[in-house]
Design a protein around this motif. Structure first.
Motif, short mmCIF file in Angstrom:
data_model
loop_
_atom_site.label_atom_id
_atom_site.label_comp_id
_atom_site.label_asym_id
_atom_site.label_seq_id
_atom_site.Cartn_x
_atom_site.Cartn_y
_atom_site.Cartn_z
N THR A 66 49.07 -33.83 62.61
CA THR A 66 47.79 -33.23 62.98
C THR A 66 47.02 -32.72 61.77
N GLY A 67 47.70 -32.02 60.89
CA GLY A 67 47.05 -31.42 59.74
C GLY A 67 48.04 -31.17 58.63
N TRP A 68 47.52 -30.71 57.49
CA TRP A 68 48.38 -30.50 56.32
C TRP A 68 47.89 -29.33 55.49
N MET A 69 48.80 -28.79 54.70
CA MET A 69 48.47 -27.74 53.73
C MET A 69 49.29 -27.96 52.47
N TRP A 70 48.64 -27.77 51.33
CA TRP A 70 49.28 -27.98 50.02
C TRP A 70 49.05 -26.73 49.20
N THR A 71 50.13 -26.06 48.82
CA THR A 71 50.02 -24.84 48.03
C THR A 71 50.80 -25.00 46.72
N GLY A 86 47.22 -21.83 44.18
CA GLY A 86 46.38 -22.96 44.56
C GLY A 86 46.59 -23.29 46.01
N TRP A 87 45.51 -23.76 46.70
CA TRP A 87 45.59 -23.92 48.14
C TRP A 87 44.59 -24.97 48.59
N LEU A 88 45.08 -26.03 49.22
CA LEU A 88 44.26 -27.07 49.83
C LEU A 88 44.76 -27.31 51.24
N TYR A 89 43.87 -27.74 52.13
CA TYR A 89 44.31 -28.04 53.49
C TYR A 89 43.35 -29.04 54.12
N GLY A 90 43.81 -29.65 55.21
CA GLY A 90 42.99 -30.59 55.95
C GLY A 90 43.47 -30.71 57.38
N GLY A 91 42.56 -30.99 58.29
CA GLY A 91 42.92 -31.12 59.70
C GLY A 91 42.95 -29.80 60.44
N GLY A 172 54.27 -26.86 47.33
CA GLY A 172 54.75 -26.92 48.70
C GLY A 172 53.76 -27.63 49.61
N ILE A 173 54.22 -28.66 50.29
CA ILE A 173 53.37 -29.44 51.18
C ILE A 173 53.89 -29.30 52.60
N GLY A 174 53.03 -28.84 53.51
CA GLY A 174 53.37 -28.73 54.91
C GLY A 174 52.55 -29.71 55.73
N ILE A 175 53.22 -30.50 56.57
CA ILE A 175 52.56 -31.46 57.46
C ILE A 175 52.92 -31.08 58.89
N HIS A 176 51.90 -30.82 59.71
CA HIS A 176 52.11 -30.16 60.99
C HIS A 176 51.75 -31.02 62.19
N ARG A 177 52.43 -30.70 63.32
CA ARG A 177 52.10 -31.25 64.62
C ARG A 177 51.88 -30.11 65.61
N GLN A 178 51.05 -30.36 66.61
CA GLN A 178 50.72 -29.35 67.59
C GLN A 178 51.87 -29.16 68.58
N PRO A 179 51.92 -27.98 69.25
CA PRO A 179 52.92 -27.77 70.30
C PRO A 179 52.81 -28.85 71.36
N GLY A 180 53.96 -29.31 71.83
CA GLY A 180 53.99 -30.38 72.83
C GLY A 180 54.17 -31.75 72.24
N TRP A 201 51.92 -35.94 38.97
CA TRP A 201 50.73 -35.34 38.38
C TRP A 201 49.92 -34.55 39.41
N LEU A 202 49.95 -34.97 40.68
CA LEU A 202 49.19 -34.24 41.70
C LEU A 202 49.82 -32.90 42.03
N HIS A 203 51.11 -32.78 41.88
CA HIS A 203 51.76 -31.51 42.13
C HIS A 203 51.28 -30.43 41.14
N ARG A 204 50.78 -30.88 39.99
CA ARG A 204 50.35 -29.93 38.96
C ARG A 204 48.85 -29.68 38.97
N SER A 205 48.16 -30.17 39.99
CA SER A 205 46.70 -30.13 39.96
C SER A 205 46.12 -28.73 39.97
N ASP A 206 46.83 -27.73 40.50
CA ASP A 206 46.31 -26.37 40.56
C ASP A 206 46.84 -25.48 39.45
N LEU A 207 47.61 -26.05 38.53
CA LEU A 207 48.13 -25.26 37.42
C LEU A 207 47.07 -25.12 36.33
N PRO A 208 47.23 -24.11 35.46
CA PRO A 208 46.33 -24.03 34.30
C PRO A 208 46.40 -25.32 33.49
#
Length: 286
Positions: A66-71, A86-91, A172-180, A201-208
């Motif tokens: 359903t959606g995702w979050m990347w911290t 660092g914090w990105l999300y979608g969905g 940390g990457i979280g990929i989620h599904r809705q209840p049910g 390289w993408l894991h380091r995108s929010d680092l200095p």
């Protein structure tokens, strides 16, 4: 392909079947999708954050989430307080994303999966786990976090892919599904783990800036050769299809082997199909 080439491809696939497919939930079609996704993101001419968003949008679709979050966070050592840098999300809506962050910072009712999650990181290696790997249904649904955050937010089953960047920072990457909705399968967990293993390289995108790593992408031509190798093509076939010499093809193959730290075509396929084992977990207590 002629009959000899078919025999070579069949031999490669047979070797892979013996080494990896018999213990992997992924199929060759999954490998093709994973390689295509990684190659597209590596070649995308866009800021790192946009590349992260594109990767996650397509990965989420690939595993029917359903959606995702990347911290990007620090403070996971004993005596430290985790802090997100660092914090990105979608969905998700802004309110839903905010509730995830609120849940992670609740000190009265901490996230019940925190202790097993920290335990999974004891070796400080990349791991991918489902919610049920951390906490069983009974314990999860009776915990205050379910009524306070997870149920109103609309998240039940999820996959967490935890990737240590260096000794201090964790992606940390979280990929989620809705209840049910059903839990993620072992195949879907493997896909997420393999993809997130190959985008360092993408894991380091929010680092200095001084802590980032230049993307060690394969060249466009090498990515083409990679895809052909994963189809079981031999050096002669690849050279003919690209209009280059077998010697030049061998150079691309060596670059690919070095990049993925393997020494053969069979090991290369096994890496994508079987992964590195970081998505396996013991069954949690309920």
């Amino acid at each position: 392909m002629n009959s000899h080439d078919d025999m070579h491809a069949d031999a490669i696939r047979a070797e892979i079947t013996e080494q990896a497919i018999d213990r992997s939930p992924m199929e060759l079609a999954d490998v093709r999708a994973v390689v295509q996704l990684i190659g597209d993101i590596a070649g995308l001419d866009a800021p790192l954050a946009d590349r992260c968003r594109e990767l996650m949008a397509r990965l989420t679709e690939l595993v029917n989430a359903t959606g995702w979050m990347w911290t990007t966070s620090t403070g996971f050592r004993p005596g430290q307080t985790p802090m997100t840098v660092g914090w990105l999300y979608g969905g998700f809506t802004e309110r839903q994303a905010g509730m995830i962050m609120e849940a992670s910072q609740d000190t009265e009712f901490p996230m019940p999966e925190n202790p097993p999650m920290i335990e999974s990181l004891k070796d400080w290696k990349h791991v991918t786990r489902s919610r049920r790997d951390f906490i069983g249904d009974e314990a999860f649904y009776r915990h205050p976090q379910w009524e306070l955050y997870r149920k109103p937010f609309g998240s039940d089953h999820y996959l967490f892919s935890l990737y240590p960047i260096n000794k201090d920072y964790l992606s940390g990457i979280g990929i989620h599904r809705q209840p049910g909705e059903p839990d993620f399968t072992t195949r879907e967990r493997r896909i997420v783990h393999v993809v997130t293993s190959e985008v360092r390289w993408l894991h380091r995108s929010d680092l200095p800036e001084d802590l980032r790593e230049d993307p060690l992408d394969l060249t466009p031509r090498s990515r083409v050769v990679l895809g052909q190798m994963l189809q079981g093509w031999n050096r002669k076939q690849i050279a003919a299809s690209l209009g280059i010499s077998p010697t030049t093809t061998a150079g691309y193959q060596k670059q690919i082997y070095r990049h993925f730290n393997v020494s053969s075509q069979a090991q290369l396929l096994a890496r994508f199909i079987a992964g590195d084992g970081g998505d396996a977990a013991a069954k949690p207590d309920t």
